[in-house]
Design an enzyme around this catalytic site. Structure first.
Site, PDB file in Angstrom:
ATOM      1  N   ASP A  98      12.393  56.210  23.889  1.00 43.94           N
ATOM      2  CA  ASP A  98      12.538  57.365  24.763  1.00 43.94           C
ATOM      3  C   ASP A  98      11.426  58.342  24.394  1.00 43.94           C
ATOM      4  O   ASP A  98      11.304  58.748  23.234  1.00 43.94           O
ATOM      5  CB  ASP A  98      13.920  58.000  24.548  1.00 43.94           C
ATOM      6  CG  ASP A  98      14.463  58.648  25.812  1.00 43.94           C
ATOM      7  OD1 ASP A  98      13.689  59.315  26.502  1.00 43.94           O
ATOM      8  OD2 ASP A  98      15.668  58.489  26.070  1.00 43.94           O
ATOM      9  N   ASP A 199      11.113  60.866  29.475  1.00 43.96           N
ATOM     10  CA  ASP A 199      12.060  61.934  29.767  1.00 43.96           C
ATOM     11  C   ASP A 199      11.450  63.003  30.688  1.00 43.96           C
ATOM     12  O   ASP A 199      10.338  63.487  30.419  1.00 43.96           O
ATOM     13  CB  ASP A 199      12.440  62.575  28.421  1.00 43.96           C
ATOM     14  CG  ASP A 199      13.648  63.472  28.505  1.00 43.96           C
ATOM     15  OD1 ASP A 199      14.749  62.958  28.728  1.00 43.96           O
ATOM     16  OD2 ASP A 199      13.476  64.695  28.337  1.00 43.96           O
ATOM     17  N   HIS A 315      23.177  58.070  30.028  1.00 41.77           N
ATOM     18  CA  HIS A 315      23.878  58.991  29.126  1.00 41.77           C
ATOM     19  C   HIS A 315      24.091  60.381  29.727  1.00 41.77           C
ATOM     20  O   HIS A 315      24.717  61.224  29.102  1.00 41.77           O
ATOM     21  CB  HIS A 315      23.074  59.110  27.832  1.00 41.77           C
ATOM     22  CG  HIS A 315      21.726  59.737  28.074  1.00 41.77           C
ATOM     23  ND1 HIS A 315      20.745  59.120  28.826  1.00 41.77           N
ATOM     24  CD2 HIS A 315      21.218  60.934  27.717  1.00 41.77           C
ATOM     25  CE1 HIS A 315      19.700  59.908  28.900  1.00 41.77           C
ATOM     26  NE2 HIS A 315      19.946  61.020  28.237  1.00 41.77           N
ATOM     27  N   ASP A 316      23.544  60.619  30.915  1.00 40.17           N
ATOM     28  CA  ASP A 316      23.715  61.919  31.570  1.00 40.17           C
ATOM     29  C   ASP A 316      24.728  61.859  32.711  1.00 40.17           C
ATOM     30  O   ASP A 316      25.025  62.895  33.317  1.00 40.17           O
ATOM     31  CB  ASP A 316      22.382  62.397  32.172  1.00 40.17           C
ATOM     32  CG  ASP A 316      21.312  62.666  31.121  1.00 40.17           C
ATOM     33  OD1 ASP A 316      21.664  63.077  30.003  1.00 40.17           O
ATOM     34  OD2 ASP A 316      20.118  62.458  31.433  1.00 40.17           O
TER      35      ASP A 316
END
Ligand code: GLC
Ligand code: CA
Length: 537
Positions: A98, A199, A315-316
């Site tokens: 990431d 990201d 994960h969001d």
């Protein structure tokens, strides 16, 4: 262009904090990931997108990095990371890092220096502005509520943070910043990683003074420079997180002629259950007609000038089976239906940990149970604005990020086998029935549907390269054709808890179903609740 490995790959996302703890501190770690590689190999995935494992004070669970070339001590050491890369390689599993470079932590050495004084050589690594009439420079807001400008008492200037105050934005206009990022990326490429998930990468070209954040004018110039300086020509997977992408914008990122990224995550379908023009917390029912329109548009509009990624979860986001499926009576059927619907499309599928066993949201009753900074800040801000507590808790239960972050459920032992200690975030109490051990023991479990879907993609070009065509059906049924040469597949999914009628003109063979089917469906068929099938026609 010849086929790239990532065009036939399936990626599995790991949120390391919640995957597997091995030392009893209640926090998942790299040895935990290593210990579960055999499980992932059995599932059949080709790569792991590892949410951030770098040194971080964890204001935003690792998305606030204080050192890009050190491993978070809670997760392990650089030796563990090297072991993970090597053990992955043995199983043909690449590790995608990431890459969080829109911002750093305020505890990163660059920011610690920058903050010392306006004359500091690192000052310009970040974005500083003088007050305007004694106030914040403009109306830019943080994604985590409140102004995006934080006042620094010592210098009397504001710095920009599009996320938390502990995540100051890097100044990409500064060539030195860009070079530091490229050096760091090359450090990881040399370690043998399989690529980068970038990201909020659409924010790096921002023009803060004009209140332009996403898709700024220099964005693609920076990405082309990054490509040339780092991963270009190295056979890595790169995927940008781009909330503001339209198909036209996605082509700018992912057209192979342009030497930017392999693909982007687009989020148009993710916003379909919120009120138009409002925020994700402003709930609205999902409009299935729109879901079909949006996903079909993305399937047909990129052509050879771009590449899709396919996902329901990360994960969001809340768990798909709870969000758009039915996590009670039809948990298994609906989880499989959503899997089948997505995995037969064109693009690279991403599976988020636990999705393959149908893990569900975990509703909370009190804000004290929340750990996520986005949720907590929103709650406080809206409470002050006069929103009702119950409505806020409801929004959090439907959309909050903690839903996806509860620990992975491995077996029926205490804490689902995630930790022998106290888990950092509550384990969903349904771990006694929903867990990996149970899934592996049941040949009709959701796990095996995912395993089959991954295997099918490896074998059949029609999934990777076939043309896509949406079929006209009752609203609740999402059906499409994929075709390549003489080969034609029909994918039909009933996305409701009621039976629905579908007419199937002809069909030769059943490829995959989520209900027992005794004969090949043909003619006027009744699709049972959340029934889904893939037919050769
Ligand atoms: C991305 C991440 C999210 C994080 C934010 C700031 O959206 O997926 O988890 O909070 O960026 O880094
Ligand atoms: Ca641990």
């Amino acid at each position: 262009m010849s086929e790239q490995w990532w065009q036939r790959a399936v990626v599995y996302q790991i949120y390391p904090r919640s995957f597997q703890d091995t030392n009893g501190d209640g926090i998942g770690d790299l040895q935990g990931v290593i210990s579960r590689l055999d499980y992932l190999e059995l599932l059949g995935i080709d790569a792991i997108w590892l949410s951030p494992v770098y040194q971080s004070p964890n204001d935003d669970n690792g998305y606030d990095i204080s050192n890009y070339e050190e491993i978070m001590s809670e997760f392990g050491t650089m030796a563990d990371m090297e072991e993970l890369i090597a053990e992955g390689k043995k199983r043909n599993i690449r590790i995608i890092m990431d890459l969080v470079v829109n911002h750093t932590s305020d505890e990163h050495a660059w920011f610690v220096e920058a903050r010392k004084s306006p004359e500091n050589p690192s000052r310009d690594y970040y974005i500083w502005r003088d007050p305007v009439a004694g106030q914040v420079p403009n109306n830019l807001r943080s994604t985590f509520s409140g102004s995006a400008w934080e006042f620094d008492e010592d210098s009397g200037q504001y710095f920009l943070h599009l996320f938390s105050k502990k995540q100051p934005d890097l100044n990409w206009e500064n060539e030195k910043v860009r070079q530091e990022v490229y050096d760091m990326m090359n450090f990881w490429i040399e370690k043998g990683v399989g690529g980068f998930r970038m990201d909020v990468i659409d924010l790096i070209g921002k023009l803060p003074d004009q209140e332009i954040t996403g898709n700024g004018p220099k964005l693609h110039e920076y990405l082309q420079e990054m490509n040339a300086e780092t991963f270009g020509g190295k056979d890595l997977l790169t995927v940008g997180e781009t909330w503001g992408a339209t198909p036209e914008i996605a082509k700018l990122y992912s057209n192979p002629q342009r030497n930017e990224l392999s693909m982007v995550f687009q989020f148009e379908h993710v916003g379909l259950d919120q009120q138009e023009g409002k925020e994700k917390w402003d709930l609205a029912p999902l409009d299935l007609t729109k879901l079909k329109e949006v996903l079909s548009k993305w399937q047909t509009s990129l052509g050879n000038e771009g590449w899709n990624s396919l996902f329901w979860n990360n994960h969001d986001l809340p768990r798909i089976v709870s969000r758009w499926g039915n996590d009670q009576q039809y948990r298994v059927e609906s989880a499989k239906a959503f899997a089948i619907l997505l995995h037969l499309m064109k693009g690279t599928p991403y599976i988020y940990q636990g999705e393959e066993i149908g893990m569900t949201n975990y509703p909370i009753t009190d804000i004290k149970q929340a750990t996520d900074i986005e949720t907590i800040n929103m709650y406080q801000e809206r409470l002050a604005l006069g929103f009702a507590k119950e409505d806020l808790i409801e929004s959090i239960n439907v959309k909050g990020r903690d839903n996806a972050r509860t620990p992975m459920q491995w077996d029926e032992s205490a804490n689902g086998g995630f930790t022998t200690g106290t888990p950092w975030l509550h384990v969903n109490p349904n771990y006694q029935t929903i867990n990996v051990k149970q899934a592996l023991a049941d040949s009709s479990s959701i796990f095996y549907t995912y395993q089959q879907l991954i295997a099918l993609r490896k074998e059949h070009d029609v999934i990777v390269w076939g043309e896509y065509e949406l079929l006209q059906t009752p609203t609740e049924i999402f059906a499409y054709l994929r075709s390549l040469g003489d080969e034609k597949w029909l994918i039909a999914c009933n996305l409701s808890d009621q039976s629905q009628a579908l007419s199937v003109p002809k069909s030769k063979e059943i490829i995959l179903t989520n209900y027992e089917l005794t004969e090949v469906p043909v003619g006027e068929v009744t699709m049972r609740p959340y029934e889904a099938f893939v037919l050769k026609v």
